[in-house]
Design a protein around this motif. Sequence first.
Motif, PDB file in Angstrom:
ATOM      1  N   VAL A  30       0.234  -7.123 -13.542  1.00  0.00           N
ATOM      2  CA  VAL A  30       1.108  -6.035 -13.122  1.00  0.00           C
ATOM      3  C   VAL A  30       2.089  -6.476 -12.054  1.00  0.00           C
ATOM      4  O   VAL A  30       1.793  -7.330 -11.218  1.00  0.00           O
ATOM      5  CB  VAL A  30       0.329  -4.768 -12.664  1.00  0.00           C
ATOM      6  N   GLY A  31       3.254  -5.918 -12.133  1.00  0.00           N
ATOM      7  CA  GLY A  31       4.284  -6.173 -11.142  1.00  0.00           C
ATOM      8  C   GLY A  31       4.336  -5.011 -10.170  1.00  0.00           C
ATOM      9  O   GLY A  31       4.313  -3.857 -10.569  1.00  0.00           O
ATOM     10  N   SER A  38       1.881  -9.463  -9.230  1.00  0.00           N
ATOM     11  CA  SER A  38       3.029 -10.127  -8.623  1.00  0.00           C
ATOM     12  C   SER A  38       3.767  -9.103  -7.788  1.00  0.00           C
ATOM     13  O   SER A  38       4.106  -8.032  -8.283  1.00  0.00           O
ATOM     14  CB  SER A  38       3.983 -10.665  -9.689  1.00  0.00           C
ATOM     15  N   VAL A  39       3.979  -9.432  -6.540  1.00  0.00           N
ATOM     16  CA  VAL A  39       4.638  -8.497  -5.646  1.00  0.00           C
ATOM     17  C   VAL A  39       6.071  -8.958  -5.410  1.00  0.00           C
ATOM     18  O   VAL A  39       6.305 -10.127  -5.136  1.00  0.00           O
ATOM     19  CB  VAL A  39       3.898  -8.434  -4.299  1.00  0.00           C
ATOM     20  N   GLN A  40       7.001  -8.064  -5.563  1.00  0.00           N
ATOM     21  CA  GLN A  40       8.405  -8.433  -5.399  1.00  0.00           C
ATOM     22  C   GLN A  40       9.159  -7.398  -4.594  1.00  0.00           C
ATOM     23  O   GLN A  40       8.931  -6.196  -4.744  1.00  0.00           O
ATOM     24  CB  GLN A  40       9.071  -8.542  -6.773  1.00  0.00           C
ATOM     25  N   VAL A  92       4.906 -10.539 -16.573  1.00  0.00           N
ATOM     26  CA  VAL A  92       4.430  -9.243 -16.119  1.00  0.00           C
ATOM     27  C   VAL A  92       4.466  -8.257 -17.290  1.00  0.00           C
ATOM     28  O   VAL A  92       5.466  -8.172 -17.982  1.00  0.00           O
ATOM     29  CB  VAL A  92       5.319  -8.717 -14.969  1.00  0.00           C
ATOM     30  N   ASP A  93       3.372  -7.560 -17.503  1.00  0.00           N
ATOM     31  CA  ASP A  93       3.399  -6.628 -18.620  1.00  0.00           C
ATOM     32  C   ASP A  93       3.020  -5.211 -18.226  1.00  0.00           C
ATOM     33  O   ASP A  93       2.452  -4.448 -19.016  1.00  0.00           O
ATOM     34  CB  ASP A  93       2.538  -7.116 -19.781  1.00  0.00           C
ATOM     35  N   GLY A  94       3.349  -4.856 -17.007  1.00  0.00           N
ATOM     36  CA  GLY A  94       3.153  -3.485 -16.565  1.00  0.00           C
ATOM     37  C   GLY A  94       3.640  -3.367 -15.129  1.00  0.00           C
ATOM     38  O   GLY A  94       3.585  -4.339 -14.380  1.00  0.00           O
ATOM     39  N   VAL A 134       7.560  -1.426 -21.262  1.00  0.00           N
ATOM     40  CA  VAL A 134       6.190  -1.794 -20.898  1.00  0.00           C
ATOM     41  C   VAL A 134       5.566  -0.636 -20.127  1.00  0.00           C
ATOM     42  O   VAL A 134       6.278   0.220 -19.608  1.00  0.00           O
ATOM     43  CB  VAL A 134       6.148  -3.075 -20.027  1.00  0.00           C
ATOM     44  N   PRO A 135       4.236  -0.603 -20.060  1.00  0.00           N
ATOM     45  CA  PRO A 135       3.582   0.480 -19.318  1.00  0.00           C
ATOM     46  C   PRO A 135       4.002   0.478 -17.852  1.00  0.00           C
ATOM     47  O   PRO A 135       4.224  -0.575 -17.266  1.00  0.00           O
ATOM     48  CB  PRO A 135       2.094   0.141 -19.445  1.00  0.00           C
TER      49      PRO A 135
END
Lengths: 359, 359
Positions: A78-79, A109-111, A133-135, A157-158
């Motif tokens: 997750v992003g 992943s934190v952005q 990333v897929d959510g 994406v979710p």
Amino acid sequence: MDILETRRGRRTLHPQRVTMKDVAEAANVSTMTVSNVIHNRAYVTAELRKLVQEKIKHLGYVPNRAAQELAGVSRPHVGLLYPAIINPFIAAVIAGSMRAASRLKVDVSVQLAQLDDPRALRTTMSRMKEAGVDGFLLPSPIAELAATAFRKKALDVPAVALAPGIPIAGMASVRSDERQAAYDIVSMLFDLGHRRIGHVAGPDSQGGSIARLQGYSDAMRAHGLAPDPHLVIKSPSFRFQDGLAAAETLMSSEPRVTAIFAANDTLAASVVATAQRRGISVPQDLSVVGYDDAPVAEQVWPGLTTIHQDAQVMTERAMEILEKGIKAWRKDRSIRLAEDVVVPYEVVRRASCAPAPVK
Amino acid sequence: MDILETRRGRRTLHPQRVTMKDVAEAANVSTMTVSNVIHNRAYVTAELRKLVQEKIKHLGYVPNRAAQELAGVSRPHVGLLYPAIINPFIAAVIAGSMRAASRLKVDVSVQLAQLDDPRALRTTMSRMKEAGVDGFLLPSPIAELAATAFRKKALDVPAVALAPGIPIAGMASVRSDERQAAYDIVSMLFDLGHRRIGHVAGPDSQGGSIARLQGYSDAMRAHGLAPDPHLVIKSPSFRFQDGLAAAETLMSSEPRVTAIFAANDTLAASVVATAQRRGISVPQDLSVVGYDDAPVAEQVWPGLTTIHQDAQVMTERAMEILEKGIKAWRKDRSIRLAEDVVVPYEVVRRASCAPAPVK
DNA sequence: CGGGCCTGACCGGTGACCAGT
DNA sequence: AACTGGTCACCGGTCAGGCCC
């Protein structure tokens, strides 16, 4: 011998790390058996299972995530996007994500996200998707911005919005009923005898500003108080400095308000500061309530009566939804998350409220 | 044909991801050439290089981190520990780490640390090391706890302490000169005419408590003011509630103090709240100064004069040191980090200070 | 025939080595 | 000999299929 030679001479940069092969050799089984033991699969006798587990513990073996990932055991990834200004809510979201991630075995992943430009946000998110990333977990106000950014071409994406001010199409959300909470806290002021109740609203673009304003209006109407535009001042942001100006305006209007509901605790702190600067005593002359139960609500004098919502709990719930959503989505790409989870809030009473002064 | 078949039938869970092979085929070269282009290595003609770069952009190819990692291109992997209570300092550290990490191409694992038990901390850190972490970023007060935890058996990976209260053997550190900052702010009170200056000290175990107390004592002595134990009260924690009791005690002592230096802004807020509750006006009757420039310093009335240190900048510096340290350590395991970087601080003047009242 | 365990190919990259010009 | 660029084994796991009892 041969094997030792190989291991000694290898070029890897994590020199000593124990591999599955090491465990397999120590237990005199194949790597596959070790793998089966680790994943609690059938086809391994209890005896062997125990032996392998012992060796694992003894050697301190930990699976290599990169190898697992490459071999196809991919975790949900997750992003998490966050705004440049770290308020207590965002801090709790980040901390809650980390906790939930290690519990649920999810990569995060934190952005940093730019708050001013929807297109930049879309680019950032696309890049993250390309990187695996897929959510997405989108705390307010980023969720609202994402809604704009993906107005035309839906996000595929979710995604889960955290405490969004408005419901967002194509995303799940975790929030509390902010309209109702605002309604409750304003009703509480009414019950204390207040009739001229002002509201310092937050910016429309952000968080629950709209819901909180709605709750305020609903409560006023429900108690037979005519809506008065002088009683509502909109602050351009949730920041303290902007709140000072709004408070100043609101407190200059005649006849004087006897209570103010601010859209968050920082703005409420602005109201308290303005009152003190003008020699108006809180709560004797003016009652003040805020929203969020941020640290400042406790740390000002008098402590602010406010609405508490548990951001960590909300985040953990959101992460659970996202984890399930990603797994489902991987099987069927047409799935779209749409859950709307409403978590409870709580009124926290502190010293900033008192019965309305008698005229 | 054959290859298409293979790709169509593969079981991978990230179905559509573009691989290096795809790029290689599109450009009619080998995967190795693509790899060389990506890493800007020699032995590729400018023409081919350009072609490959085009194909990469066109196909939207992004290297698979797991595969790179497995093949030996390992990034530094730093572990960041944080306490359960997220204060503004910790929030800034987390945010700063994330920014620095993506800039420096470093992996970060964030983990909650128990603050009460050194052994639990050691276990957590060992587990993280086994999972591939090869360097730690330890914000105060975790750095101090780690010093205890690794008193006997030294920590054998690079570590950087962020704003530690005391220098810690075997670790690098990034901090500001807190003793001097405290000295400066107390001197400022002296210059305003204050002579009975109290200090609400923080717990010894935490952050800069000791340095700040030292700076206070040094300043008092330097200005010819005799040390008076009644003037210093130690708060058991940096929390607001504990600060209230300490402030109460300090403000009851006779003769009255005319100024108070609190070891952080939260405690300073406690002092202000206590003063207001007792009808002592700040800053006319009592000047108050804090430390940290936390959000609350701005949000109380009157705003707190305090010391600003930029936690994000400190964190980014720390991450740079750690990144270099890890790379060096991987080549030579006997290397120990020991840098001590001192970053500047700044006195922020707000309304909480005024000249001492005339007797 | 089926439970218990192993062998071989493969995931997506990279380094060492090799083959032409 | 110096450049270019290709081939192949390998990193550390996992899955399909096979062998044996």
